[in-house]
Design an enzyme around this catalytic site. Structure first.
Site, PDB file in Angstrom:
ATOM      1  N   GLY A 188       0.731  -1.450   0.028  1.00 53.32           N
ATOM      2  CA  GLY A 188       0.051  -0.010  -0.508  1.00 53.32           C
ATOM      3  C   GLY A 188       0.957   1.067   0.492  1.00 53.32           C
ATOM      4  O   GLY A 188       0.765   2.717  -0.509  1.00 53.32           O
ATOM      5  N   ARG A 197      14.352  -0.177   0.323  1.00 56.21           N
ATOM      6  CA  ARG A 197      14.554  -1.594   1.295  1.00 56.21           C
ATOM      7  C   ARG A 197      15.297  -2.418   0.654  1.00 56.21           C
ATOM      8  O   ARG A 197      14.982  -2.048  -0.887  1.00 56.21           O
ATOM      9  CB  ARG A 197      13.108  -2.269   2.195  1.00 56.21           C
ATOM     10  CG  ARG A 197      13.319  -3.443   2.956  1.00 56.21           C
ATOM     11  CD  ARG A 197      12.303  -3.219   3.378  1.00 56.21           C
ATOM     12  NE  ARG A 197      11.100  -3.232   2.606  1.00 56.21           N
ATOM     13  CZ  ARG A 197       9.984  -4.054   3.600  1.00 56.21           C
ATOM     14  NH1 ARG A 197       9.950  -3.910   4.443  1.00 56.21           N
ATOM     15  NH2 ARG A 197       8.548  -4.211   3.015  1.00 56.21           N
ATOM     16  N   ARG A 257       5.914 -12.931   1.239  1.00 53.25           N
ATOM     17  CA  ARG A 257       5.593 -13.403   2.408  1.00 53.25           C
ATOM     18  C   ARG A 257       4.498 -14.496   2.402  1.00 53.25           C
ATOM     19  O   ARG A 257       3.937 -15.051   0.649  1.00 53.25           O
ATOM     20  CB  ARG A 257       4.692 -12.381   2.803  1.00 53.25           C
ATOM     21  CG  ARG A 257       6.159 -10.877   2.449  1.00 53.25           C
ATOM     22  CD  ARG A 257       4.661  -9.689   2.346  1.00 53.25           C
ATOM     23  NE  ARG A 257       5.579  -8.325   1.733  1.00 53.25           N
ATOM     24  CZ  ARG A 257       5.752  -7.652   2.803  1.00 53.25           C
ATOM     25  NH1 ARG A 257       5.482  -7.560   3.619  1.00 53.25           N
ATOM     26  NH2 ARG A 257       6.458  -6.854   1.760  1.00 53.25           N
ATOM     27  N   ASP A 306       1.604 -11.475   6.729  1.00 52.91           N
ATOM     28  CA  ASP A 306       1.850 -11.013   5.466  1.00 52.91           C
ATOM     29  C   ASP A 306       3.318  -9.849   5.994  1.00 52.91           C
ATOM     30  O   ASP A 306       3.908  -9.715   5.456  1.00 52.91           O
ATOM     31  CB  ASP A 306       1.057  -9.607   5.324  1.00 52.91           C
ATOM     32  CG  ASP A 306       0.613  -8.873   6.659  1.00 52.91           C
ATOM     33  OD1 ASP A 306       0.198  -9.015   7.700  1.00 52.91           O
ATOM     34  OD2 ASP A 306       0.657  -7.561   6.412  1.00 52.91           O
TER      35      ASP A 306
HETATM   36  P1  AMP Z   1       2.075  -3.458   8.158  1.00 46.39           P
HETATM   37  O1  AMP Z   1       1.557  -3.310   9.283  1.00 46.39           O
HETATM   38  O2  AMP Z   1       3.490  -1.874   7.127  1.00 46.39           O
HETATM   39  O3  AMP Z   1       2.673  -4.301   7.455  1.00 46.39           O
HETATM   40  O4  AMP Z   1       0.862  -2.595   7.327  1.00 46.39           O
HETATM   41  C1  AMP Z   1       0.050  -3.324   6.712  1.00 46.39           C
HETATM   42  C2  AMP Z   1      -1.174  -3.576   5.686  1.00 46.39           C
HETATM   43  O5  AMP Z   1      -0.725  -1.475   5.449  1.00 46.39           O
HETATM   44  C3  AMP Z   1       0.188  -2.937   4.045  1.00 46.39           C
HETATM   45  O6  AMP Z   1      -0.960  -3.704   3.659  1.00 46.39           O
HETATM   46  C4  AMP Z   1       0.785  -2.402   3.992  1.00 46.39           C
HETATM   47  O7  AMP Z   1       1.182  -1.858   2.930  1.00 46.39           O
HETATM   48  C5  AMP Z   1      -0.217  -1.242   4.528  1.00 46.39           C
HETATM   49  N1  AMP Z   1       0.345   0.253   4.741  1.00 46.39           N
HETATM   50  C6  AMP Z   1      -0.017   0.515   6.068  1.00 46.39           C
HETATM   51  N2  AMP Z   1       0.690   1.911   5.983  1.00 46.39           N
HETATM   52  C7  AMP Z   1       0.381   2.301   4.818  1.00 46.39           C
HETATM   53  C8  AMP Z   1       0.021   3.703   4.050  1.00 46.39           C
HETATM   54  N3  AMP Z   1       0.226   4.603   5.109  1.00 46.39           N
HETATM   55  N4  AMP Z   1      -0.861   4.081   3.259  1.00 46.39           N
HETATM   56  C9  AMP Z   1      -1.076   2.731   2.555  1.00 46.39           C
HETATM   57  N5  AMP Z   1      -0.861   1.771   3.191  1.00 46.39           N
HETATM   58  C10 AMP Z   1      -0.808   1.290   4.280  1.00 46.39           C
HETATM   59 MG    MG Z   2       4.340  -5.451   6.415  1.00 47.57          MG
END
Ligand code: AMP
Ligand code: MG
Length: 492
Positions: A90, A174, A181, A250
């Site tokens: 995202g 990164r 995953r 994930d």
């Molecule tokens: P994470 O908790 O960082 O592993 O993210 C979980 C999901 O939320 C993943 O699909 C990320 O791509 C999405 N995500 C986290 N932060 C954002 C953001 N600021 N904008 C869009 N998608 C996000």
């Molecule tokens: Mg993540």
């Protein structure tokens, strides 16, 4: 002067439903905060050019390098036990893959580079604080010798991101041996797309587990090997006091690297129930729970692979179960061997497990610092007159004395001399870890005062975690009571 990335993009060559083609969103005024010079060289990139204004624009997503095929990867995932059929990148965009100096394929990904079709309600951006946290902790993990994604660069975007308040925006570059995953498999399995699961499995085998391709049952061997790598990774985490914080499926890498540094942190005093993440209210991802959770996540992977094992469902399930049963064996063997190394034992005896556990129990009861106890114990290998520093870490030093007498009896049975034992112990018991109060201080200085001196200093000290660095020895110290950080927050 163009920056040349020798891209070879195999993931983008997979079927169109594996990802969305999307370019980073340009930002106004990018500024390079940090470039990981040695990593750039290792990846076959020219660090001078990457550090140039043009390179900075690439690292900020403002300019696309030649040969990039930018995509956001599709994936699903169980978040805190609840299945979400579509997550996906995202706020991350994979620019492409390069082959590093070791011949290993590496993804180069921008994190925080703007919205994608998977952004849901998110803005696709990242704030400076979490970018610095991921940079520091992932590089510390690498220096500690733990499989991990790496950080190639951090840039500020010149734009603000709105979280609870407006914060400076940043992008992390990164590097991973891949961003595939457990949740990537779940994405296809949840859609009943067995062909997708198979294509993904074949890609993973070619990329990460080529040795299983020629076995009799490659998909079963793939599951076994993913399980073994995760079990070994989890042992490493526990042996170093690392708490990931968000072990959703994930965030579980198929290659066995630590990935997606969010509210992660290292433990100060030893307490198996330690939780830092503000969103982990039930302690699902507490320190000592992590191996169990990894197995739970791998069980989800096994479910995805069942249709590849056999058309006979019962047979497929029993194959999966036999592979999953190996997790505990591999984890325990790696964890116990690691504990023996931490205690300076060169041989294995059945009673070693109890010896190690009794030390851990005494540490927990006496609020002893996890990292320093083992580091100072390394010096105590020289003899009881070197006990003072380790014993004073225990609320009741007598608890250490009692245990140390047993430890000395045990080591006396081995032929190695004291100096050899001390050297071996110091090579596995770090003096420096990214202590949470230090990480928070780095973020505070950067975000509130645009001051990156602490960030640089912390990176320096953590680049050699097993070496005493007398000028920087304060970084080894646990927090004073008023410096203790009890909660960490997600990057979102
Ligand atoms: P994470 O908790 O960082 O592993 O993210 C979980 C999901 O939320 C993943 O699909 C990320 O791509 C999405 N995500 C986290 N932060 C954002 C953001 N600021 N904008 C869009 N998608 C996000
Ligand atoms: Mg993540």
């Amino acid at each position: 002067m163009t920056v040349h990335f020798p891209f070879e993009n195999t993931y983008a060559a997979l079927p169109a439903n594996f990802f969305a083609r999307v370019a980073p969103t340009p930002v106004t005024s990018p500024r390079l905060i940090k470039l990981n010079w040695p990593l750039a060289v290792h990846l076959g990139l020219d660090p001078d050019r990457l550090a140039s204004p043009e390179g900075t624009e690439i690292l900020a997503g403002k300019r696309l390098p030649d040969g990039a095929d930018p995509i956001a990867m599709a994936y699903a995932g169980h978040q805190f036990g609840h299945f979400v059929p579509q997550l996906g990148d995202g706020r991350a965009i994979l620019l492409g893959e390069v082959i590093d100096a070791d011949g290993i394929r590496r993804d180069i990904q921008l994190k925080g580079s703007g919205p994608t079709p998977f952004s849901r309600r998110g803005d696709g951006r990242a704030a400076l604080g979490p970018v610095l946290r991921e940079y520091v902790i992932s590089e510390a993990m690498a220096a500690l010798g733990i499989p991990t994604t790496r950080s190639l660069a951090a840039v500020m975007t010149g734009e603000s991101v709105l979280r609870e308040t407006a914060l400076p925006g940043a992008i992390l570059t990164r590097v991973a041996s891949s961003h595939i995953r457990v949740g990537t498999f779940q994405y296809f399995a949840a859609r009943g797309d067995t062909e997708g699961v198979r294509q993904l499995a074949d890609h993973v085998i070619a990329r990460h587990y080529p040795e299983v391709a020629t076995t009799e049952r490659p998909y079963h061997a793939l599951l076994q090997d993913v399980i073994a790598r995760q079990a070994e990774l989890l042992a490493r985490w526990l042996l170093i006091g690392f708490i990931h914080g968000v072990m959703n499926t994930d965030n579980t890498s198929i290659s066995g690297e630590t990935i997606d540094y969010g509210p992660c942190a290292f433990m100060d005093h030893y307490d198996p129930a330690t939780v830092f993440s503000s969103i982990d209210e039930l302690g699902r991802y507490a320190y000592a729970n992590q191996p169990r959770i990894a197995l739970w996540n791998l069980t989800r992977l096994a479910e995805c692979l069942l249709p590849l094992f056999s058309e006979d469902q019962e047979k497929a399930i029993s194959e999966a179960q036999s592979a999953l049963a190996e997790f505990a064996e591999v984890f325990n063997a790696a964890y116990q061997a690691g504990l023996r190394r931490k205690l300076g034992l060169f041989t294995a005896r059945e009673s070693d497990q109890a010896l190690a556990q009794d030390l851990l129990d005494a540490m927990a009861k006496n609020q002893a610092d996890f990292t320093l106890t083992f580091r100072k114990l390394s010096d105590a290998a020289l003899g009881p007159d070197h006990d003072s520093e380790v014993r004073q870490l225990f609320g009741d030093p007598a608890a250490y004395d009692e245990w140390a007498a047993r430890w000395r009896q045990r080591t006396a049975d081995e032929p190695q001399d004291a100096a050899t034992r001390r050297t071996a112990m110091r090579a596995v018991n770090p003096v420096f870890i990214p202590r949470n109060h230090r990480v928070e201080a780095v973020i505070e200085a950067a975000v509130n005062r645009d001051d990156f001196a602490l960030f640089e200093e912390l990176l320096t000290v953590l680049s050699k975690p097993y070496e005493d660095q007398p000028a920087l020895s304060a970084y080894a110290e646990p927090p004073q009571p008023h410096q203790r950080v009890l909660q960490t927050f997600c990057g979102t």
